[in-house]
Design a protein around this motif. Structure first.
Motif, PDB file in Angstrom:
ATOM      1  N   LYS A  26       0.420  -0.744   0.432  1.00 43.06           N
ATOM      2  CA  LYS A  26       0.075   0.245   0.252  1.00 43.06           C
ATOM      3  C   LYS A  26       1.330   1.318  -0.086  1.00 43.06           C
ATOM      4  CE  LYS A  26      -4.159  -1.657   2.403  1.00 43.06           C
ATOM      5  NZ  LYS A  26      -4.855  -1.480   3.100  1.00 43.06           N
TER       6      LYS A  26
ATOM      7  N   ARG B 147       2.149   1.738  -3.765  1.00 42.75           N
ATOM      8  CA  ARG B 147       0.850   2.400  -4.027  1.00 42.75           C
ATOM      9  C   ARG B 147       1.228   3.835  -4.256  1.00 42.75           C
ATOM     10  NH1 ARG B 147      -1.613  -2.620  -3.261  1.00 42.75           N
ATOM     11  NH2 ARG B 147      -1.709  -3.898  -5.757  1.00 42.75           N
ATOM     12  N   ARG B 148       1.396   4.410  -3.072  1.00 42.51           N
ATOM     13  CA  ARG B 148       0.800   6.002  -2.331  1.00 42.51           C
ATOM     14  C   ARG B 148       2.054   6.237  -3.129  1.00 42.51           C
ATOM     15  NH1 ARG B 148      -1.620   3.981   2.367  1.00 42.51           N
ATOM     16  NH2 ARG B 148       0.536   3.838   3.452  1.00 42.51           N
TER      17      ARG B 148
ATOM     18  N   HIS C  61      -0.229   2.831 -11.996  1.00 45.26           N
ATOM     19  CA  HIS C  61      -1.184   1.972 -11.588  1.00 45.26           C
ATOM     20  C   HIS C  61      -0.398   0.039 -11.131  1.00 45.26           C
ATOM     21  CE1 HIS C  61      -5.172  -1.269 -11.314  1.00 45.26           C
ATOM     22  NE2 HIS C  61      -3.910  -1.915 -11.842  1.00 45.26           N
ATOM     23  N   TYR C  62      -0.486   0.005  -9.925  1.00 38.31           N
ATOM     24  CA  TYR C  62       0.807  -1.135  -9.663  1.00 38.31           C
ATOM     25  C   TYR C  62      -0.192  -2.522  -9.856  1.00 38.31           C
ATOM     26  CZ  TYR C  62       4.691  -3.542  -7.335  1.00 38.31           C
ATOM     27  OH  TYR C  62       5.088  -4.111  -7.136  1.00 38.31           O
TER      28      TYR C  62
ATOM     29  N   ALA D 293       4.286  -2.389 -12.430  1.00 38.31           N
ATOM     30  CA  ALA D 293       3.692  -0.587 -12.627  1.00 38.31           C
ATOM     31  C   ALA D 293       3.580   0.082 -14.005  1.00 38.31           C
ATOM     32  CB  ALA D 293       5.000   0.638 -12.074  1.00 38.31           C
TER      33      ALA D 293
END
Length: 172
Positions: free
Chosen positions: A37, A40-41, A48-49, A80
Motif C-alpha cells: 500500500k 502504491r501511494r 497502477h501497481y 507498475a
C-alpha cells in the motif's frame, strides 16, 4: 477451455498494457500488504501497481503487441503500469527499494523496447520532464538576455558619444 476469471484477467492486463506508456516489473516477495500500500501511494496517480500471474501477463503482453516479455517472467511479479512520464515512477520504485530490500526491480518496457535493470536505474536518475523544461527555459532566457545586451550596447554607446559631442559643442 479457459476459465472466465483468467480470460477477464488477460483482458484487463491487455488493456493496461495498451493504455500504458511504460511498464516496470518488480519482484515483491516478502513485502507485507501494508508495504505494498505504501508503494502504491509512493507511485502516485500516474502508475497502477498490480500483482500479476506470469503466464497471464505473457499472454496479455502478446495480445497487446509486446513480445519483449517472452520467457522473461519468473518468480512473483508485480507491474507498475505507467501513464505519462516514467521517470517519477522509476524514482519512486528505486527509493522504495532502497528502504525495503525485499522489493527488486527486474526490468521494464518503454517505447517498444525492453529495459534492463540498469536501464531502469538510469531512467530513475534522470530529472523529471518539468525540471528539464525549466532548465531549458532558463538557459534560453539567459541567452536572450545576453543577446539583448549585445544589441543594446551599440545603441547606448552611440547615445553616450552623441552626448559627449553635444557637451563638447556647448563648451566651445
Amino acid at each position: 477451455m479457459a476459465k472466465p476469471e483468467k480470460v477477464d484477467a488477460v483482458a484487463e492486463l491487455t488493456e493496461l498494457f495498451r493504455e500504458s506508456d511504460a511498464a516496470l516489473l518488480t519482484e515483491y516477495r516478502g513485502l507485507s500488504v501494508q508495504k505494498l500500500k505504501q508503494l502504491r501511494r509512493a507511485l502516485g496517480d500516474e502508475a497502477h501497481y498490480a500483482v500479476v500471474k506470469n503466464t497471464l501477463t505473457e499472454i496479455a503482453a502478446r495480445e497487446a503487441g509486446i513480445d519483449a516479455f517472452e520467457g522473461q517472467l519468473s518468480g512473483p511479479t508485480a507491474i507498475a503500469f505507467i501513464k505519462g512520464e516514467p521517470v517519477g515512477a522509476a524514482k519512486a520504485l528505486r527509493d522504495f527499494a532502497k528502504e525495503n530490500d525485499k522489493l527488486v526491480v527486474k526490468f521494464g518496457y518503454f517505447e517498444g523496447k525492453l529495459l534492463s535493470k540498469d536501464d531502469v536505474t538510469k531512467l530513475a536518475d534522470l530529472e523529471s520532464r518539468e525540471v528539464l523544461l525549466a532548465k531549458a527555459a532558463g538557459a534560453l532566457k539567459g541567452s536572450l538576455s545576453k543577446a539583448a545586451a549585445v544589441f543594446q550596447a551599440p545603441l547606448s554607446k552611440t547615445v553616450r558619444t552623441v552626448d559627449a559631442l553635444r557637451d563638447k559643442q556647448e563648451a566651445a
